[in-house]
Design a protein around this motif. Structure first.
Motif, mmCIF file in Angstrom:
data_model
loop_
_atom_site.group_PDB
_atom_site.id
_atom_site.type_symbol
_atom_site.label_atom_id
_atom_site.label_comp_id
_atom_site.label_asym_id
_atom_site.label_seq_id
_atom_site.Cartn_x
_atom_site.Cartn_y
_atom_site.Cartn_z
ATOM 1 N N VAL A 29 14.152 6.678 4.612
ATOM 2 C CA VAL A 29 13.628 6.217 5.669
ATOM 3 C C VAL A 29 12.685 4.715 5.699
ATOM 4 C CG1 VAL A 29 13.454 5.592 8.316
ATOM 5 C CG2 VAL A 29 13.828 7.319 7.416
ATOM 6 N N GLU A 30 13.488 3.924 5.894
ATOM 7 C CA GLU A 30 13.035 1.992 5.811
ATOM 8 C C GLU A 30 13.706 1.982 6.417
ATOM 9 O OE1 GLU A 30 12.622 0.457 2.422
ATOM 10 O OE2 GLU A 30 13.499 -1.044 2.389
ATOM 11 N N PHE A 70 0.959 -1.379 0.354
ATOM 12 C CA PHE A 70 0.012 -0.319 0.189
ATOM 13 C C PHE A 70 0.896 1.221 -0.367
ATOM 14 C CE2 PHE A 70 -1.314 -2.910 2.770
ATOM 15 C CZ PHE A 70 -3.098 -3.376 1.825
ATOM 16 N N ALA A 71 0.608 2.298 -0.960
ATOM 17 C CA ALA A 71 1.408 3.353 -0.904
ATOM 18 C C ALA A 71 0.490 4.483 -0.955
ATOM 19 C CB ALA A 71 2.400 3.244 -1.855
ATOM 20 N N TYR A 72 1.306 5.724 -0.525
ATOM 21 C CA TYR A 72 -0.091 7.245 -0.872
ATOM 22 C C TYR A 72 1.806 7.804 -1.470
ATOM 23 C CZ TYR A 72 -1.329 11.426 -0.010
ATOM 24 O OH TYR A 72 -2.057 13.166 -0.446
ATOM 25 N N TYR A 73 1.341 8.740 -2.414
ATOM 26 C CA TYR A 73 2.038 10.071 -3.224
ATOM 27 C C TYR A 73 1.751 11.252 -3.038
ATOM 28 C CZ TYR A 73 5.216 5.934 -4.891
ATOM 29 O OH TYR A 73 5.622 4.749 -4.889
ATOM 30 N N SER A 74 1.994 11.228 -2.061
ATOM 31 C CA SER A 74 1.524 13.150 -2.169
ATOM 32 C C SER A 74 1.494 14.026 -2.822
ATOM 33 C CB SER A 74 2.037 13.988 -0.704
ATOM 34 O OG SER A 74 2.914 14.559 -1.149
ATOM 35 N N PRO A 75 0.692 15.139 -3.015
ATOM 36 C CA PRO A 75 0.879 15.999 -4.324
ATOM 37 C C PRO A 75 2.094 17.278 -3.905
ATOM 38 C CG PRO A 75 -0.529 17.284 -2.781
ATOM 39 C CD PRO A 75 -0.595 16.393 -2.616
ATOM 40 N N THR A 76 2.660 18.134 -4.853
ATOM 41 C CA THR A 76 3.701 18.523 -4.147
ATOM 42 C C THR A 76 3.289 20.448 -3.528
ATOM 43 O OG1 THR A 76 5.402 18.037 -5.375
ATOM 44 C CG2 THR A 76 5.920 20.103 -4.658
ATOM 45 N N MET A 123 6.078 10.759 0.194
ATOM 46 C CA MET A 123 5.440 9.261 -0.299
ATOM 47 C C MET A 123 5.778 8.317 1.329
ATOM 48 S SD MET A 123 7.888 7.261 -0.432
ATOM 49 C CE MET A 123 6.680 5.594 -1.644
ATOM 50 N N SER A 124 4.636 7.808 1.656
ATOM 51 C CA SER A 124 4.626 6.257 2.648
ATOM 52 C C SER A 124 4.391 5.431 1.713
ATOM 53 C CB SER A 124 4.529 6.854 3.783
ATOM 54 O OG SER A 124 4.748 5.687 4.861
ATOM 55 N N GLN A 125 5.354 4.068 2.203
ATOM 56 C CA GLN A 125 4.559 3.193 1.374
ATOM 57 C C GLN A 125 4.692 1.773 2.882
ATOM 58 O OE1 GLN A 125 6.170 1.978 -2.603
ATOM 59 N NE2 GLN A 125 7.311 0.267 -1.453
ATOM 60 N N HIS A 185 8.176 2.235 4.129
ATOM 61 C CA HIS A 185 9.438 3.335 3.296
ATOM 62 C C HIS A 185 8.766 4.493 3.187
ATOM 63 C CE1 HIS A 185 12.198 4.267 0.622
ATOM 64 N NE2 HIS A 185 11.843 4.896 0.036
ATOM 65 N N THR A 186 9.177 5.149 3.630
ATOM 66 C CA THR A 186 8.873 7.153 3.726
ATOM 67 C C THR A 186 9.885 7.584 3.426
ATOM 68 O OG1 THR A 186 7.300 6.407 5.743
ATOM 69 C CG2 THR A 186 7.682 8.551 4.891
ATOM 70 N N GLU A 187 9.782 8.771 3.101
ATOM 71 C CA GLU A 187 10.563 10.056 1.836
ATOM 72 C C GLU A 187 10.193 11.181 1.328
ATOM 73 O OE1 GLU A 187 12.390 6.785 -1.451
ATOM 74 O OE2 GLU A 187 11.607 8.578 -2.258
ATOM 75 N N VAL A 188 10.905 11.948 1.951
ATOM 76 C CA VAL A 188 9.723 13.252 1.543
ATOM 77 C C VAL A 188 10.969 14.329 1.388
ATOM 78 C CG1 VAL A 188 9.639 15.639 3.396
ATOM 79 C CG2 VAL A 188 9.293 13.402 4.520
#
Lengths: 512, 186
Positions: free
Chosen positions: A415-416, A368-374, A381-383, A398-401
């Motif tokens: 970060v994972e 499951f993942a969510y990608y935010s708009p800018t 995004m977080s997965q 897994h999260t990326e900012v």
């Protein structure tokens, strides 16, 4: 070694000098650099209008005046080329492997003929070497309404159940064919035939190959095709004796349907083995594509499909586990993309499950993942991924900012967190990376991977720093130092174990 | 060692010869690929109606690619009337190719997305990963090329588009104003 150093310095000087020499030549004959070509050809009055009409006028003018694609016979009157020159150096302290590698890769065209050439000795893994050789050569040209290809070429039949003759360089996987191919493209049907040999990337022995595909499209919404592949690998023989060959033949049939928002593909294949137990494979999918929503359902059933040429759809979606067992596996999965808001944000979800034929060896995967708009120059995004089979139970967050601070500076933090259970209890693992970029030409990546907490053994760390300098379209330099963990790398249904690395690497790419 | 040095020297001489003899450079070869929409796209046909072409190599599971895509959509909308054509080429192979079509539909992109499952075009342009972006003029000559994407780099890409289209600052502002008016109207 001194001779090598002199050659490398000469090489670098030569590459740096060439563009200057070219610019001087151009000046002499009154030409301007490529970046000025459009400006020169676009009349100012047309540009000033800035509308659709202006663009059309400008394009029309250009096709009338210039040696452009629009003219009959205009394209490719001269020899054109594009390519890269690369140099790599790596030193792996673990194994003591110290290697220098180089590569020339170029694509060219002359008239209607096109081709490519690659010469080099690059091996993607720092612990392994390869001899300097002509890796790829290919010439493609029209011939009486057909297309003739001579050399090394990629060839995919259907979805890869019979033949997936492609190359994945980063994985050291090369399944392309060396030989001759003829294509007959027509409006309602296509015929492809090829003959040649296949060599594994290690050149362990050539396998004779021939095959083809006939495809018929009687209507816009329906296409069907038949594929055949015959191959003859060598089997072990006494030295100096002619190597005997085995004979195998694979055949498949596929159909494609397209109905507005729905499309579907189905493929069935058979492979004759010298043993009685013939191979057979089946793959099907249904794809729904709506504005803001997409859904794919896939089914697979593979049994004794040859692993040498086949790379069928794995129907797993986590890149680290996305590999099908071509000897015995059946299963299904779905993947969904949903963009409910009027921006670039979206949700992704997938689920896959497989077994071997007697219902053993179950494997389950969910993502499951969510990608935010800018928004305010920030996106994230977080997965969450879940994978379970008989040997491994793994959960991952897994999260990326990403943040853009001004017109030049950008940062990204990833970060994972993983919980990995290989049968002896859960081990926590963490991976953190910080990525700093400046003005598109400088990137610094600092990463740390940590594993072992939760076990009796001491925790291990792999730290790495990577600096990349890039002059877009001209040259790139990459320097990395540190340790990288051994890992399973997958792409396109093909997986490789990349060995651990401890040392430094340098890569330089020059575009020409 | 002498043998390696000899081959390297021969290689260098050949290369130098090739680079000097060739009369024109940096023009990508023509290609023909099938789009997600079922149509076939040929580069030189696309170029006929364009003043500049943006080609982006993309993969459905590639995170930086997903960050770049909204910018490509914006540039397609803003600079389309000035002659920019955008072609996105999917490098997805059998593992993920079935995800491409639903993903493209869900994102409501207006530019065509083309399939390159055997990496024929990727190899022709020496593309080994995604994203890799090219800006060409309508003769196929490379005006700009960039590997990877980080937020902020879209400005550099936009500058390359503006340069390839030969637009002035004033014209760019006008295009943005027209785009804003059109968006409000919708």
């Amino acid at each position: 070694m001194r001779l090598m150093a002199i050659i490398l310095v000469s090489f670098t000087l030569l590459i740096l000098a060439l563009p200057m020499a070219r610019a001087a030549d151009d000046e002499e004959i009154g030409l301007e650099g490529p970046s000025d070509v459009v400006k020169e050809n676009a009349p100012e009055e047309a540009v000033e209008e800035s509308g659709e009409g202006a663009a059309e006028d400008a394009a029309e003018l250009e096709s009338e005046e210039a040696d452009g694609w629009g003219e009959e016979g205009g394209w490719g009157k001269s020899f054109n080329y594009y390519g890269t020159l690369s140099y790599w150096h790596s030193l792996n302290r673990d194994t003591g492997t110290d290697k220098n590698e180089g590569e020339l890769a170029m694509t060219f065209s002359y008239g209607e003929a096109q081709g490519r050439l690659r010469i080099g000795d690059w091996h993607p893994f720092a612990t392994q070497r390869r001899d300097m050789r002509i890796e790829k050569y290919e010439v493609r040209m029209p011939l009486d309404g057909m297309e003739l290809t001579v050399g090394t070429f990629a060839q995919l039949l259907g979805k890869g159940l019979v033949l997936s003759g492609i190359e994945e360089r980063e994985l050291d996987y090369d399944n392309e064919i060396e030989g001759i191919r003829l294509k007959l493209p027509r409006e309602s049907y296509n015929v492809t035939a090829f003959v040649g040999q296949h060599k594994t990337v290690k050149d362990r022995g050539a396998t004779k190959v021939w095959g083809g595909r006939v495809e018929v499209s009687p209507t816009e919404w329906f296409t069907t095709g038949g594929n055949v592949l015959s191959y003859q690998p060598t089997i072990n023989a006494a030295p100096d004796a002619p190597a005997p060959r085995q004979h195998h033949q694979a055949m498949s049939w596929d159909v494609d349907f397209h109905w507005d928002k729905l499309s579907s593909h189905f493929e069935y294949m058979r492979l004759d083995w010298p043993q009685d137990d013939d191979g057979r494979g089946m793959y099907g999918n249904i794809v729904l594509s709506l504005p803001g929503f997409g859904l794919t359902y896939e089914y697979k059933n593979y049994y004794q499909i040859n692993g040498m040429f086949a790379a069928p759809p794995p129907v797993f979606y986590d890149p680290e586990h996305a590999k099908a067992d071509t000897l015995d596996e059946k299963g299904h999965g779905f993947t969904m993309v949903w963009s409910p808001f009027d921006n670039s944000s979206h949700f992704e979800a997938s689920y896959a499950q497989s077994n071997i034929r007697n219902k053993g060896w179950p494997t389950t995967e969910a993502i499951f993942a969510y990608y935010s708009p800018t928004e305010k120059r920030t996106s994230w995004m977080s997965q969450y991924s879940y994978h379970r089979d008989v040997l491994l139970h793994e959960r991952k967050w897994h999260t990326e900012v990403s943040r853009q601070w001004d017109d030049n500076w950008t940062t990204q933090v990833a970060v994972e967190l993983r919980g990995v259970d290989k049968g002896s209890g859960t081990i926590d693992e963490q991976e953190v990376s910080l990525d700093i970029g400046y003005a598109g030409w400088l990137t610094l990546v600092l990463g740390q991977e940590k594993a072992g907490r939760g076990t009796l053994t001491e925790a291990q760390r792999w730290n790495i720093a990577e600096l990349r300098l890039q002059e877009p379209g001209v040259q790139e330099l990459l320097i990395s130092y540190g340790k990288r963990r051994e890992g399973f790398v997958c792409s396109g249904g093909i997986c490789r174990i990349e060995p651990e690395f401890d040392g430094w690497k340098l890569a330089y790419v020059r575009y020409f | 060692m002498k043998r390696i040095a000899f081959f390297t020297a021969v290689f260098m001489l050949l290369l130098a010869g090739v680079l000097y003899v060739a009369s024109a450079a940096e023009r990508v070869p023509n290609f023909k690929l099938e789009g997600v929409d079922g149509k076939t796209y040929e580069l030189k046909e696309v170029a006929k109606d364009a003043k500049a072409i943006l080609i982006d190599f993309w993969e459905v599971n590639c995170k930086p690619c997903k960050k770049l895509m909204p910018h490509l959509q914006t540039y397609c909308e803003v600079y389309g009337p000035a002659g920019l054509k955008v072609l996105v080429i999917s490098r997805d192979t059998t593992i993920t190719i079935s995800k491409v079509k639903p993903f493209v539909a869900s994102e409501k992109w207006t530019f065509p997305v083309l399939y390159d499952p055997d990496h024929k075009v990727s190899q022709a342009l020496n593309v080994k990963f995604a994203p890799v972006t090219f800006v060409l003029n309508n003769k196929g000559e490379i005006q700009y090329q960039h590997s990877g994407f980080k937020p902020g780099q879209e400005k550099e890409l936009e500058d390359a588009i503006v340069k390839a289209l030969g637009l002035s600052e004033k014209e760019v502002k006008e295009l943005y104003a027209k785009h804003a008016a059109k968006s409000e109207g919708e």
